[in-house]
Design an enzyme around this catalytic site. Structure first.
Site, PDB file in Angstrom:
ATOM      1  NE  ARG A 158      21.039  12.575 102.656  1.00 10.35           N
ATOM      2  CZ  ARG A 158      20.226  13.006 101.707  1.00 10.35           C
ATOM      3  NH1 ARG A 158      20.695  13.326 100.511  1.00 10.35           N
ATOM      4  NH2 ARG A 158      18.945  13.115 101.949  1.00 10.35           N
ATOM      5  NE  ARG A 163      11.383  10.330  99.260  1.00 12.45           N
ATOM      6  CZ  ARG A 163      12.357  11.247  99.292  1.00 12.45           C
ATOM      7  NH1 ARG A 163      12.406  12.196  98.357  1.00 12.45           N
ATOM      8  NH2 ARG A 163      13.275  11.234 100.238  1.00 12.45           N
ATOM      9  NE  ARG A 172      13.996  11.733 104.724  1.00  8.51           N
ATOM     10  CZ  ARG A 172      13.023  12.382 104.074  1.00  8.51           C
ATOM     11  NH1 ARG A 172      11.771  12.196 104.431  1.00  8.51           N
ATOM     12  NH2 ARG A 172      13.316  13.189 103.097  1.00  8.51           N
TER      13      ARG A 172
END
Ligand code: ADP
Ligand code: ZN
Length: 209
Positions: A88, A153, A164
């Site tokens: 990532r 979530r 994000r």
């Protein structure tokens, strides 16, 4: 087939990963799922990861890299693997390259699922996740894979989605050029029907493996 799946949150990595892992008979290794399983079981790893996950930030590289390194020692990766959510950032990509170089099993390809931000926000805010197997799906009451209950979530709530996407643009998107330079990158559009995206991915992958 040793495959990395990359794309922004909501691109459908988890969904495509299920189909691709089944097609190639390789394990689907999702770092997000491993963290969520640890969180659910209350392990020290889960406790450590939770605050980062809930805020949409990356868990520390030292923690994540060790976890993946350990996972790649399991017997089931002998035939290959599909990594979803790892690497990532570029530092993780370099660690992965070193782990695989040591075993003389380099990546076969990196599949990028591309999608624009407007579509992502719509998908994530209506996404639900299975409490038992963590499969994500949109517009369901029960998990389509195992029938388990679903929940939203913490990081699929609007405030966290924005963060994000920022983290993806700043930290994860650079791995796309990294893998393009390595000659490993394959890009497939992540809009359209799930089955069509899978077909496009498989046909693109058949040209490199
Ligand atoms: P997404 O739907 O954004 O692809 P994931 O389920 O892959 O979400 O990951 C959820 C969270 O788990 C991330 O926001 C991050 O906090 C943590 N995480 C997962 N993979 C990694 C990683 N490779 N490095 C650091 N943190 C990670
Ligand atoms: Zn399920």
């Amino acid at each position: 087939m040793r495959l990395v799946l990359v794309g922004p949150p909501g691109a459908g990595k988890g969904t495509q990963a299920q189909f691709l892992a089944a097609h190639y008979s390789i394990p689907h290794i999702s770092t997000g799922d491993i963290f969520r399983a640890n969180l659910k079981a209350g392990t020290p790893l889960g406790v450590q990861a939770q605050s980062f996950m809930d805020r949409g930030e990356l868990v520390a590289d030292s923690v994540t890299n060790e976890m993946v390194k350990d996972r790649l020692t399991h017997d089931d990766v002998a035939n290959g693997f599909l990594l979803d959510g790892f690497p990532r950032n570029v530092a993780q990509a370099e660690v992965l390259r070193a782990i695989l170089a040591e075993k003389a099993t380099p990546l076969t390809a990196v599949l990028e699922l591309s999608i624009d931000d407007a579509e992502i926000i719509g998908r994530l805010s209506s996404r639900r996740t299975c409490k038992d197997c963590f499969q994500p799906s949109v517009g369901v009451d029960k998990c389509p894979l195992c029938g388990g209950d679903v929940y939203q979530r913490e990081d699929d709530k609007a405030e966290v989605i924005a963060r994000r996407l920022e983290v993806y643009a700043e930290q994860t998107a650079p791995i796309i050029s990294f893998y393009r330079n390595e000659g490993l990158l394959i890009t497939v559009s992540a809009t359209g029907k799930v089955e069509e995206i899978t077909e496009h991915a498989i046909s693109a992958l058949s040209r490199v493996s």
